[in-house]
Design a protein around this motif. Structure first.
Motif, PDB file in Angstrom:
ATOM      1  N   THR A   1      39.349  43.179  36.735  1.00  0.00           N
ATOM      2  CA  THR A   1      40.047  42.420  37.746  1.00  0.00           C
ATOM      3  C   THR A   1      41.305  41.861  37.489  1.00  0.00           C
ATOM      4  O   THR A   1      41.777  41.912  36.551  1.00  0.00           O
ATOM      5  N   VAL A   2      41.799  41.127  38.574  1.00  0.00           N
ATOM      6  CA  VAL A   2      43.144  40.643  38.432  1.00  0.00           C
ATOM      7  C   VAL A   2      43.310  39.380  37.246  1.00  0.00           C
ATOM      8  O   VAL A   2      44.076  39.248  36.349  1.00  0.00           O
TER       9      VAL A   2
ATOM     10  N   ARG B   1      49.039  40.923  43.557  1.00  0.00           N
ATOM     11  CA  ARG B   1      48.398  40.340  42.581  1.00  0.00           C
ATOM     12  C   ARG B   1      48.528  40.925  41.277  1.00  0.00           C
ATOM     13  O   ARG B   1      48.797  40.553  40.261  1.00  0.00           O
ATOM     14  N   TYR B   2      47.945  42.113  41.276  1.00  0.00           N
ATOM     15  CA  TYR B   2      48.018  43.091  40.032  1.00  0.00           C
ATOM     16  C   TYR B   2      49.488  43.271  39.538  1.00  0.00           C
ATOM     17  O   TYR B   2      49.829  43.282  38.421  1.00  0.00           O
TER      18      TYR B   2
ATOM     19  N   ASN C   1      43.059  41.054  33.960  1.00  0.00           N
ATOM     20  CA  ASN C   1      44.328  41.769  33.462  1.00  0.00           C
ATOM     21  C   ASN C   1      45.175  40.270  33.104  1.00  0.00           C
ATOM     22  O   ASN C   1      46.011  40.192  32.142  1.00  0.00           O
TER      23      ASN C   1
ATOM     24  N   ILE D   1      45.724  42.203  47.334  1.00  0.00           N
ATOM     25  CA  ILE D   1      45.436  42.380  45.813  1.00  0.00           C
ATOM     26  C   ILE D   1      46.314  43.306  44.901  1.00  0.00           C
ATOM     27  O   ILE D   1      46.453  42.954  43.702  1.00  0.00           O
TER      28      ILE D   1
ATOM     29  N   ASP E   1      40.642  34.665  41.292  1.00  0.00           N
ATOM     30  CA  ASP E   1      41.099  35.963  41.360  1.00  0.00           C
ATOM     31  C   ASP E   1      40.448  36.920  40.465  1.00  0.00           C
ATOM     32  O   ASP E   1      40.629  37.949  39.931  1.00  0.00           O
TER      33      ASP E   1
END
Ligand SMILES: *[C@@H]1O[C@H](CO)[C@@H](O)[C@H](O)[C@H]1NC(C)=O
Length: 372
Positions: free
Chosen positions: A282-283, A305-306, A286, A302, A176
């Motif tokens: 990026t994920v 995912r965040y 974070n 995506i 990720d």
């Protein structure tokens, strides 16, 4: 909250733990927070509210959240785990609830570990471009900090048995580490934000700042345009918070902490640009700021995912609360009138101790150390 409490009322669990943003105590004069507490009391639960700062448990993120414990009258009400780390302060608690912040008293002098910064969490991650779409890449360098050594541990090394036999990704694989792709206009804008602490949209050509700290376009020059014909400096950046905000297209810096990891990754009204790359965090970056071990894989498109990362209770906070629950469940804190407990000195080091033990006794992987 009404639904949450209806479920509590139906299930009557021995323990309740509810999390929400601290602003829930400000909303409508604090009535929402009071409602939650009074529902629990009306259901005959012992209850207590605490405001916890995630960074105090070893993250380069502030993130203050409200946690509400409840316990049936026959149970020991869990306490709040005191901080283990110092943190860079970003805003306080709603003033009527400052007594509920889980912290040491001002006259106490605890030995806390040093605050963490962005560099500690992400400096070892490989460079990726704005249009990276690979879900799996490889680490390119060794871990550079204690935090990175810890967060890179495998599921087994972390003593995490919550997913049965799932061993997680294979050695050297990084999950990720891809950003929300900026559109062409935003990418052009971001490329023009200097690689400098505190840089943001105000550094774009043509932006001026008045004595009242309000940003405006220099009226003496023609406003610069992007290839698409759209303005380089978008109107929403200039008008956000009446032109006083430093957030639009803001870059994070290595020696800073993040106020809060949010669920969205657009750079339009939050500071989320990487210090020296033309992209948002990026994920994975974070996820690191939330304390997720690198072996966690996020799922879905995506943006989702965040959201999985940003909506989570930060992992070290959840872990500390879990410890407090176990202490109460085993009645170890019965008769102790303090509202808070001190986590054992080794608490945030347990897995690290295991790594060191493994390094010093090569091959003997299953040696347990300390009070594991
Ligand atoms: C960016 O803007 C800030 C103040 O708004 C200024 O101090 C800094 O020098 C600017 N950076 C560059 C590279 O122009």
């Amino acid at each position: 909250i009404v639904t949450f409490m209806d479920i509590v009322s139906f299930l009557k669990p021995k323990y309740v733990l509810m999390e929400n943003v601290a602003d829930i105590l400000k909303l409508n004069g604090g009535s929402v927070g009071r409602y939650a507490l009074s529902r629990l009391v009306a259901l005959n639960y012992q209850s207590r509210m605490g405001l916890m700062v995630a960074g105090c448990y070893g993250l380069p993120q502030f993130r203050m959240r409200m946690f509400l414990w409840g316990a049936l009258p026959t149970m020991v009400l869990p306490k709040y785990p005191l901080p283990t780390h110092d943190v860079v302060v970003h805003g306080g608690a709603p003033s009527a609830f400052s007594q509920s912040v889980v912290a040491y008293d001002e006259n106490q002098k605890p030995t806390l570990k040093e605050a963490l910064y962005l560099r500690d969490a992400i400096s070892d991650l490989p460079k990726v471009s704005n249009d990276e779409t690979a879900d799996e890449t490889m680490y390119s360098v060794k871990a550079e900090t204690e935090f990175q050594r810890y967060i890179r541990l495998s599921r087994k090394e972390m003593l995490d048995y919550s997913f049965g036999d799932n061993k997680g990704p294979s050695e050297g694989m990084l999950l990720d580490h891809r950003p929300l792709k900026l559109n062409k206009d935003d990418y052009e804008r971001v490329k023009q934000i200097p690689h400098q602490k505190g840089a943001n949209f105000r550094n774009l050509t043509g932006v001026k700042v008045g004595q009242d700290n309000v940003a405006y376009m220099d009226p003496t020059v023609k406003p610069p345009c992007l290839e698409s014909g759209k303005p380089l400096v978008p109107y929403y950046a200039l008008s956000f918070m009446h032109g006083k905000s430093l957030k639009p297209f803001g870059r994070l810096w290595w020696d800073e902490t993040v106020p809060t990891v949010f669920t969205r990754a657009e750079p339009h009204n939050q500071i989320i640009l990487h210090p020296d790359q033309a992209r948002v965090l990026t994920v994975r970056e974070n996820a690191r700021l939330q304390g997720f071990p690198d072996y966690y894989r996020m799922y879905g498109p995506i943006k989702e995912r965040y959201m999985q990362v940003g909506n989570a209770v930060a992992v070290p906070v959840a872990r500390a609360l879990g410890y407090a629950l176990a202490q109460a469940f085993q009645r170890k804190t019965e008769g102790n009138n303090n509202l808070m407990i001190v986590l054992p000195g080794s608490f945030s080091d347990v897995a690290m101790m295991r790594v060191r033990a493994r390094a010093s006794s090569s091959g003997a992987e299953d040696v347990l150390v300390g009070d594991e």
